[in-house]
Design a protein around this motif. Sequence first.
Motif, PDB file in Angstrom:
ATOM      1  N   MET B   1       0.850  -1.198   0.000  1.00 48.86           N
ATOM      2  CA  MET B   1       0.000   0.000   0.000  1.00 48.86           C
ATOM      3  C   MET B   1       0.876   1.234   0.000  1.00 48.86           C
ATOM      4  O   MET B   1       1.745   1.385   0.852  1.00 48.86           O
ATOM      5  N   ALA B   2       0.669   2.103  -0.947  1.00 49.13           N
ATOM      6  CA  ALA B   2       1.407   3.371  -0.958  1.00 49.13           C
ATOM      7  C   ALA B   2       0.663   4.344  -0.061  1.00 49.13           C
ATOM      8  O   ALA B   2      -0.397   4.027   0.442  1.00 49.13           O
ATOM      9  N   ASN B   3       1.212   5.537   0.103  1.00 51.38           N
ATOM     10  CA  ASN B   3       0.540   6.511   0.947  1.00 51.38           C
ATOM     11  C   ASN B   3      -0.244   7.471   0.067  1.00 51.38           C
ATOM     12  O   ASN B   3      -0.054   8.675   0.107  1.00 51.38           O
ATOM     13  N   ASP B   4      -1.119   6.898  -0.783  1.00 52.98           N
ATOM     14  CA  ASP B   4      -1.849   7.714  -1.764  1.00 52.98           C
ATOM     15  C   ASP B   4      -2.884   8.596  -1.088  1.00 52.98           C
ATOM     16  O   ASP B   4      -3.359   8.308   0.009  1.00 52.98           O
TER      17      ASP B   4
END
Lengths: 95, 196
Positions: B1-4
Motif C-alpha cells: 500500500m502506498a501513501n496515496d
Amino acid sequence: MPNELDPLLHSQLRLSVMSLLVSLKEAEFTYLKETTKATAGNLSVQLDKLKEAGYIEIAKSFKNNYPLTKCSITPKGLKAFEQYVTDIKNYLHLD
Amino acid sequence: MANDKINEKDSLEIIRSMVTIARREHSAGAAYYYILWGAIVMFFSIATFCCLQFNMLAWQPYTYMLFLVGGILSMIHSKKYDKEEKTASWFDDLYKYVWIAISIGLGLTWAFVGVIGFSNIIPISLLLYGMGAFITGGVIRFYPSLVGGIICFLCVIVSFNVGLALQSLICAFAVLCAHLIPGILMKKSNKLHTYA
C-alpha cells in the motif's frame, strides 16, 4: 460546515494503521506490514509520523535474538481517530 | 500500500476493511478453545450419561481424564500460539478473565457437591457455562455463541426438572450448541457475525 479532516489521518497507509490499532491492543511491525502490504521503509516513515504526533506508541525489544517492534494506539490517537470518523460522517452526511 | 491521497468514501472503506481484518485475528485463536473444550465437556457428559443409564458407575472416575487431556492440549496450543502471535486483542483479556472466573466457579461448585446436591450440580454448571458463552458472544458480537448461551439457560430450566442421567444428556446438547457449533462456525468463516 464540516471540520477539516485531520491531515495526519487522511492518508491511506496512516489511516489503515490507525484502523488496525483501534481494534487491536497491540500489533507487531511485521503484522502491520503484511496487512497493509506496505514496504518496510514506507511503513516505518508513517509510523514515525504517527508517533511524533502522539497518536501511537512504539516499543522496541528482542524476541529470540531478533528485533521486535510493537505498536499500540494512545488515548490521544484514539480521540483523534474518533474525531476523524465523526468528521467523515458529517462530510458524507451520514449522521 | 502506498501513501496515496484518498477521498472521504475511500476513508470509510479503509476503516471498515481494516477493522474486519483485525477482528478476524482474535477469532482464529478463540475457535480452537471453543472446539476443544466443547468436545471435551460434550464427551464427558455423554460418558457420564452412559455410566448412569447403563449402570457402569465403576468407569465414571476415568471420564475425568478428559479434562486432563484438555488441559495439556490447551497448554501446548497456548505456547505455540503465543510464539506465532503478532497481535494482542482487547478481547484476549476478556476471554481470559471470563473463563478463569467460570472455571473457578465450576471448580468450587463441584468441590461442594455434597452441600449443593448431585441433582443440582449439572444445572448450576450449565448456568455458569451459559453465562460464559453469552458474555463472550455478546461482547465480541458473535451471534452463534450468544444464541448458544441462551440455549444453555433454557437447558438449565429443563435440567432442574429431570433426573441425573438425563441432565448429563442435556448438558451434552447445551455444550454442543454453546461451544462446539460456534467454534466450528468461527473456524470456518473466520469472521465475526454481528447480531445488531
